[in-house]
Design an enzyme around this catalytic site. Structure first.
Site, PDB file in Angstrom:
ATOM      1  N   ASP A  79       0.829  -1.209   0.000  1.00  8.29           N
ATOM      2  CA  ASP A  79       0.000   0.000   0.000  1.00  8.29           C
ATOM      3  C   ASP A  79       0.866   1.263   0.000  1.00  8.29           C
ATOM      4  OD1 ASP A  79      -2.609   1.094  -0.018  1.00  8.29           O
ATOM      5  OD2 ASP A  79      -2.521   1.486   2.135  1.00  8.29           O
ATOM      6  N   ASN A 120      -0.654   4.708  -1.680  1.00  4.69           N
ATOM      7  CA  ASN A 120      -1.148   4.534  -0.323  1.00  4.69           C
ATOM      8  C   ASN A 120      -2.625   4.903  -0.204  1.00  4.69           C
ATOM      9  OD1 ASN A 120      -1.399   6.059   2.669  1.00  4.69           O
ATOM     10  ND2 ASN A 120      -0.462   4.045   2.655  1.00  4.69           N
ATOM     11  N   ASP A 179       2.767  -7.315   9.858  1.00  6.38           N
ATOM     12  CA  ASP A 179       3.672  -7.301  10.998  1.00  6.38           C
ATOM     13  C   ASP A 179       3.367  -8.413  12.005  1.00  6.38           C
ATOM     14  OD1 ASP A 179       1.337  -5.872  11.433  1.00  6.38           O
ATOM     15  OD2 ASP A 179       2.366  -3.972  11.746  1.00  6.38           O
ATOM     16  N   ARG A 210       2.347  -7.296  23.014  1.00  8.76           N
ATOM     17  CA  ARG A 210       1.070  -6.580  23.059  1.00  8.76           C
ATOM     18  C   ARG A 210       0.007  -7.545  23.559  1.00  8.76           C
ATOM     19  NH1 ARG A 210      -1.162  -5.313  17.026  1.00  8.76           N
ATOM     20  NH2 ARG A 210      -2.889  -4.548  18.294  1.00  8.76           N
ATOM     21  N   GLU A 246     -13.105  -0.786  11.269  1.00  7.08           N
ATOM     22  CA  GLU A 246     -13.543  -1.462  10.055  1.00  7.08           C
ATOM     23  C   GLU A 246     -13.516  -2.990  10.221  1.00  7.08           C
ATOM     24  OE1 GLU A 246      -9.320  -1.212  10.279  1.00  7.08           O
ATOM     25  OE2 GLU A 246     -10.704   0.478  10.168  1.00  7.08           O
ATOM     26  N   ASP A 247     -12.557  -3.489  10.996  1.00  3.83           N
ATOM     27  CA  ASP A 247     -12.505  -4.929  11.285  1.00  3.83           C
ATOM     28  C   ASP A 247     -13.770  -5.384  11.998  1.00  3.83           C
ATOM     29  OD1 ASP A 247      -9.884  -4.730  10.385  1.00  3.83           O
ATOM     30  OD2 ASP A 247      -9.113  -6.053  11.943  1.00  3.83           O
ATOM     31  N   ARG A 265       4.776  -3.822  17.509  1.00  2.53           N
ATOM     32  CA  ARG A 265       5.964  -3.250  16.865  1.00  2.53           C
ATOM     33  C   ARG A 265       6.744  -2.386  17.852  1.00  2.53           C
ATOM     34  NH1 ARG A 265       4.909  -1.917  10.623  1.00  2.53           N
ATOM     35  NH2 ARG A 265       6.748  -0.642  11.051  1.00  2.53           N
ATOM     36  N   HIS A 317       1.494   0.716  13.587  1.00  6.35           N
ATOM     37  CA  HIS A 317       0.648  -0.409  13.226  1.00  6.35           C
ATOM     38  C   HIS A 317      -0.179   0.007  12.028  1.00  6.35           C
ATOM     39  CE1 HIS A 317      -2.379  -3.672  13.668  1.00  6.35           C
ATOM     40  NE2 HIS A 317      -1.324  -4.324  14.075  1.00  6.35           N
TER      41      HIS A 317
END
Length: 407
Positions: free
Chosen positions: A45, A73, A99, A131, A182-183, A211, A216
């Protein structure tokens, strides 16, 4: 020669993903599923850190088919995922963030789980690396369940196995207008439309990697974007479910996870203009969807804060948030021989505030934590019977609420 349809398409949206992309792709190569049963579609992207070049190198040497698409992008993960989904040929799709990484045997086990149970969505156990990761849904492996009979509503990330025919039949794509959430919108719709969901809890299928640079792929933004996310998810639930207990059960999620944090400790730091704007954004959502059934499913301090939001009382909310932030245990007030318990948060039975006692009354799951509480035996029996009935119904093929929701 006819090329066999792959079992699973792994869709990887990648932006500035180096060096994490190296381990991500290595985890795909290490999968035990036969190479003829998998394809990879990777969408760069608009990266400038070598992500696109590394994807092309991987495609040139990988043993499975790999398609690399490079584009300008788009600003977030939805666009690349939608591009990948439009090119996918597999019976199933799996969305892998660049990632993160897959666990050993993840794809083979998840495809087998879906085929064995005839389910449309499979959740593989997720572990966090530097995380946090969701935990409440991994108690046991379940061949067939649904969003009403389990805790899967508390994991709405896209890193799951989805039957592609389900997505195509309903024209499902990620909402590129949302900057966050959105997920959740995509996954909740899949849960509701699915003919069954499987939970694979005895094998780690996905490693959610934090990360070191703090970046992210999820887009960030101000508080107003959280209200956009809550609004979209609430509207989806209202569209697919009629008013009633099932809708209210799922409405808890956007109220608790998305809306309530806007009226937590950060609220004390907000200026008057931001506080006023938050109440303005919340008002149409509270007016449309907040009700007593949703309220009773929350803990007292959660219910109290949202009640004050619904009532338009920022003046009272500040004191309540201060009390909650201090992590002070509200005193218990037992009545009716211990069968009714109230928590003495600010403004309890304050005539001037005028907040109903019902807002402060603890439901059994919270009240049980306090000495002296006596649960009504009939209420306890009815709750156990209802839970058992939901579990039995959810294990029957075709018993998911998805078909009804899709009609």
């Amino acid at each position: 020669m006819t090329v066999a349809q792959p079992d699973v398409t792994v869709i990887i949206g990648a932006y500035e993903a180096m060096p994490y992309l190296v381990e991500c792709l290595a985890s795909v190569e290490a999968q035990t599923i036969d190479r003829t049963r998998i394809e990879v579609i990777a969408v760069d992207d608009g990266s400038t850190d070598g992500t696109g070049e590394y994807l092309e190198e991987f495609a040139a040497r990988a043993a499975m088919p790999v398609t690399v698409i490079r584009q300008d992008n788009s600003g977030g993960p939805s666009g690349p995922r939608n591009v990948g989904l439009g090119k996918a040929a597999g019976r199933y799709v799996f969305f892998l963030d660049a990632d993160d990484r897959l666990g050993p045997q993840a794809l083979e086990r998840m495809v087998a789980m879906a085929d064995e149970n005839g389910t449309d969505v499979v959740l593989g156990k997720v572990e966090g690396v530097n995380r946090s990761a969701p935990k409440s849904m991994w108690g046991e492996t379940v061949g067939r369940t649904d969003v009403f009979s389990s805790n899967i509503k508390f994991t709405l990330s896209a890193q799951k196995l989805f039957r592609r025919e389900l997505l195509e039949r309903h024209g499902m794509r990620f909402d590129e207008s949302l900057w966050t959430g959105e997920d959740a919108l995509f996954t909740m719709e899949a849960y509701l439309r699915a003919d069954g969901v499987s939970v694979l809890a005895d094998h780690t299928c996905y490693y959610l990697v934090g990360r070191a640079d703090g970046k992210h792929v999820t887009r960030s933004g101000g508080y107003s974007l959280r209200f956009d996310s809550a609004r979209a998810l609430m509207a989806l639930l209202a569209e697919l479910l009629p008013p009633g207990p099932k809708r209210d059960m799922l409405m808890v999620r956007p109220f608790l996870v998305t809306l309530l944090p806007q009226f937590g400790p950060q609220f004390l730091k907000d200026g008057d203009d931001v506080r006023r704007r938050k109440f303005e954004l919340a008002k149409p959502l509270m007016d449309a969807y907040w009700n007593d059934d949703i309220a009773r499913r929350l803990r007292v301090h959660e219910r109290l804060r949202l009640h004050l939001v619904a009532a338009g009382r920022p003046d009272l909310l500040e004191e309540v948030v201060k009390f909650v932030r201090a992590k002070t245990q509200a005193p218990a007030v037992l009545e009716r021989k211990g069968r009714r318990l109230y928590l003495d948060y600010p403004y309890f039975r304050d005539a001037q505030a005028g907040i109903p006692d019902s807002v402060y009354r603890a439901e059994a799951r919270e009240a049980r934590l306090f000495p002296g509480y006596r649960e009504d035996p009939l209420d306890a029996f009815l709750r156990r019977a209802a839970r058992k009935a939901r579990r039995v119904l959810s294990t029957r093929p075709g018993a998911s609420g998805g078909r009804a929701a899709a009609a």
